[in-house]
Design an enzyme around this catalytic site. Structure first.
Site, PDB file in Angstrom:
ATOM      1  N   GLY A  16       0.987  -1.106  -0.183  1.00  0.00           N
ATOM      2  CA  GLY A  16      -0.021   0.131  -0.029  1.00  0.00           C
ATOM      3  C   GLY A  16       0.922   1.184   0.173  1.00  0.00           C
ATOM      4  O   GLY A  16       1.691   1.261   0.781  1.00  0.00           O
ATOM      5  N   PHE A  17       0.855   1.986  -0.987  1.00  0.00           N
ATOM      6  CA  PHE A  17       1.634   3.108  -1.001  1.00  0.00           C
ATOM      7  C   PHE A  17       1.048   4.562  -1.231  1.00  0.00           C
ATOM      8  O   PHE A  17       1.328   5.436  -1.866  1.00  0.00           O
ATOM      9  CB  PHE A  17       2.590   3.102  -2.020  1.00  0.00           C
ATOM     10  CG  PHE A  17       4.022   3.761  -1.940  1.00  0.00           C
ATOM     11  CD1 PHE A  17       4.924   3.119  -1.005  1.00  0.00           C
ATOM     12  CD2 PHE A  17       4.375   4.800  -2.731  1.00  0.00           C
ATOM     13  CE1 PHE A  17       6.034   3.573  -0.720  1.00  0.00           C
ATOM     14  CE2 PHE A  17       5.629   5.242  -2.338  1.00  0.00           C
ATOM     15  CZ  PHE A  17       6.391   4.508  -1.453  1.00  0.00           C
ATOM     16  N   GLY A  18      -0.336   4.505  -0.405  1.00  0.00           N
ATOM     17  CA  GLY A  18      -1.102   5.762  -0.465  1.00  0.00           C
ATOM     18  C   GLY A  18      -0.197   6.760   0.605  1.00  0.00           C
ATOM     19  O   GLY A  18       0.751   6.575   0.878  1.00  0.00           O
ATOM     20  N   GLY A  19      -1.162   7.645   1.313  1.00  0.00           N
ATOM     21  CA  GLY A  19      -0.586   8.460   2.520  1.00  0.00           C
ATOM     22  C   GLY A  19       0.416   7.846   3.498  1.00  0.00           C
ATOM     23  O   GLY A  19       1.192   8.119   3.841  1.00  0.00           O
ATOM     24  N   LEU A  20      -0.306   6.660   3.812  1.00  0.00           N
ATOM     25  CA  LEU A  20       0.245   5.960   5.023  1.00  0.00           C
ATOM     26  C   LEU A  20       1.430   5.188   4.581  1.00  0.00           C
ATOM     27  O   LEU A  20       2.585   5.242   5.234  1.00  0.00           O
ATOM     28  CB  LEU A  20      -0.866   4.758   5.605  1.00  0.00           C
ATOM     29  CG  LEU A  20      -0.452   4.290   7.017  1.00  0.00           C
ATOM     30  CD1 LEU A  20      -0.273   5.514   7.902  1.00  0.00           C
ATOM     31  CD2 LEU A  20      -1.678   3.473   7.482  1.00  0.00           C
ATOM     32  N   LYS A 127      -8.376  -1.264  11.720  1.00  0.00           N
ATOM     33  CA  LYS A 127      -9.336  -0.755  12.523  1.00  0.00           C
ATOM     34  C   LYS A 127     -10.372  -1.465  13.016  1.00  0.00           C
ATOM     35  O   LYS A 127     -10.883  -1.381  14.137  1.00  0.00           O
ATOM     36  CB  LYS A 127      -9.939   0.706  11.762  1.00  0.00           C
ATOM     37  CG  LYS A 127      -8.941   1.750  11.514  1.00  0.00           C
ATOM     38  CD  LYS A 127      -9.742   3.076  11.095  1.00  0.00           C
ATOM     39  CE  LYS A 127      -8.813   3.999  10.677  1.00  0.00           C
ATOM     40  NZ  LYS A 127      -9.323   5.195   9.814  1.00  0.00           N
ATOM     41  N   THR A 194      -8.241   6.214   4.258  1.00  0.00           N
ATOM     42  CA  THR A 194      -8.524   6.542   5.709  1.00  0.00           C
ATOM     43  C   THR A 194      -9.818   7.197   5.767  1.00  0.00           C
ATOM     44  O   THR A 194     -10.526   6.995   6.733  1.00  0.00           O
ATOM     45  CB  THR A 194      -7.386   7.106   6.276  1.00  0.00           C
ATOM     46  OG1 THR A 194      -6.089   6.488   6.126  1.00  0.00           O
ATOM     47  CG2 THR A 194      -7.519   7.287   7.744  1.00  0.00           C
ATOM     48  N   GLU A 197     -12.656   5.148   5.077  1.00  0.00           N
ATOM     49  CA  GLU A 197     -12.968   4.166   6.171  1.00  0.00           C
ATOM     50  C   GLU A 197     -13.858   4.819   7.314  1.00  0.00           C
ATOM     51  O   GLU A 197     -14.681   4.300   7.826  1.00  0.00           O
ATOM     52  CB  GLU A 197     -11.727   3.654   6.820  1.00  0.00           C
ATOM     53  CG  GLU A 197     -11.606   2.268   6.265  1.00  0.00           C
ATOM     54  CD  GLU A 197     -10.275   1.627   6.981  1.00  0.00           C
ATOM     55  OE1 GLU A 197     -10.182   1.359   8.132  1.00  0.00           O
ATOM     56  OE2 GLU A 197      -9.140   1.807   6.298  1.00  0.00           O
ATOM     57  N   HIS A 201     -17.949   4.550   9.044  1.00  0.00           N
ATOM     58  CA  HIS A 201     -18.436   4.632  10.421  1.00  0.00           C
ATOM     59  C   HIS A 201     -19.470   5.604  10.809  1.00  0.00           C
ATOM     60  O   HIS A 201     -19.780   5.238  11.799  1.00  0.00           O
ATOM     61  CB  HIS A 201     -17.112   4.758  11.419  1.00  0.00           C
ATOM     62  CG  HIS A 201     -16.075   3.794  11.503  1.00  0.00           C
ATOM     63  ND1 HIS A 201     -16.246   2.808  12.039  1.00  0.00           N
ATOM     64  CD2 HIS A 201     -14.875   3.727  10.762  1.00  0.00           C
ATOM     65  CE1 HIS A 201     -15.089   1.842  12.130  1.00  0.00           C
ATOM     66  NE2 HIS A 201     -14.206   2.360  11.309  1.00  0.00           N
TER      67      HIS A 201
END
Length: 334
Positions: A16-20, A127, A194, A197, A201
């Site tokens: 995974g190479f998005g923001g995180l 999460k 994120t 996600e 919720h």
């Protein structure tokens, strides 16, 4: 089997190479005990035994949409994770900086590792309670595969769950654990998965509806809320992790927070409050508050690699299976 002398730096992959994922790569570039050898995104992967150049990876991803374009070590692929594992290049541990959408996505990635015959350490910053429950049910399979899996090792679940486990020691009985987080991000597009996600919720939304939303629909929702998402009684795995660690039943754990997608400044201070009764019969509350200057990335990636180091030590002792942030102390990565 990936064996390596204990004094050698730990070879790390980031899925995974998005923001995180990009933040994880940046953090690793300042460490001596770990170095980035592999990265994968939706369209490709890159691998280098000598280590990947973080700046080059990020530049390539941001300009061309995939680390697969990184010359000469990138490869384009629609099954990047499976193809990276299949190269059987030596990687000691992977950080799964992946979206928890759909809910079984991260457990399905764990299954890929089990099927491949790879042995090592996997760490996630997952999460949802139901996703962690799926992983906990895979304990025997992970153990048999020689994988040490560290789950829920971000900020919450993760750092704050571990703090709650520690704070609980003052009490004979835990009455409640309340986790409240404040997240400030200057631009939601840097953390699309994120934010989606978090939308999942909110009342009236689910994981499926949030995942199906277009960027324009997310923008429209954020315009309505002035960029602020307020989240209450979230399905957050801190509850199952604290229950699994024998600290309190899950119904005593609540998680909620405020996410501001238009300001880097946190809307409120992230904290965990643990209320309980001491053996003398006194009711008291411990509060652990994170410094406002620490970013979401710092509070997620730092613990994730601390748990990866702890997992590596367990793995080298032949201890496999699944563990959570509430059970094991992270080790500081120098």
């Amino acid at each position: 089997m990936n064996t390596q002398p204990t004094n050698q730096p730990i070879r790390v992959g980031v899925l995974g190479f998005g923001g995180l994922g990009q933040a994880a790569a940046k953090l690793l570039s300042s460490k001596g005990e770990m170095f980035l050898v592999a990265a994968a995104d939706q369209q490709g992967y890159a691998y280098s035994t000598e280590g990947l150049n973080t700046q080059e990876c990020i530049k390539t991803y941001q300009s061309q949409g995939s680390v697969g374009y990184l010359e000469p070590v990138g490869r384009l692929s629609n099954n990047s994770i499976q193809d990276l594992i299949a190269t059987t290049q030596p990687v000691d541990g992977y950080f799964l900086a992946l979206p928890n959408l759909p809910n079984d996505f991260i457990p399905s990635v764990a299954q890929e590792f089990i099927k491949s015959g790879w042995r090592g350490v996997l760490v996630d910053a997952i999460k949802r309670t139901s996703a962690v429950e799926q992983l906990l049910s895979m304990k025997d399979e992970l153990q048999a595969a020689g994988i040490t899996y560290m789950s829920g090792c971000g900020a919450t679940p993760g750092l704050l769950t571990a703090a709650a486990a520690l704070a609980a020691q003052s009490y004979a009985e835990i009455h409640k654990v309340e986790i409240t987080f404040g997240v400030g991000i200057a631009n939601w597009e840097a953390y699309r998965a994120t934010v989606r996600e978090d939308i999942g919720h909110m009342p009236g939304y689910s994981v499926e509806t949030a995942r199906a939303m277009t960027d324009a629909e997310v923008e429209a929702l954020l315009d309505k809320t002035n960029g602020v998402l307020t989240l209450e009684n979230m399905e957050h795995a801190d509850d199952v992790m604290l229950e699994f660690a024998g600290i309190c039943s899950r119904d005593r754990v609540t998680v909620g927070g405020v996410v501001d997608t238009r300001n880097a400044k946190k809307p409120l201070s992230t904290n965990v409050q643990v209320t309980g009764r001491t053996f003398e019969g006194k009711i008291s509350t411990h509060t652990f508050t994170l410094g406002d200057e620490t970013s979401m990335a710092a509070n997620v990636c730092g613990p994730a690699f601390g748990y990866l180091k702890a997992g590596r030590q367990l793995h080298q002792r032949g201890i496999y299976g699944i563990f959570t942030a509430a059970e094991i102390m992270p080790q500081f990565v120098k």
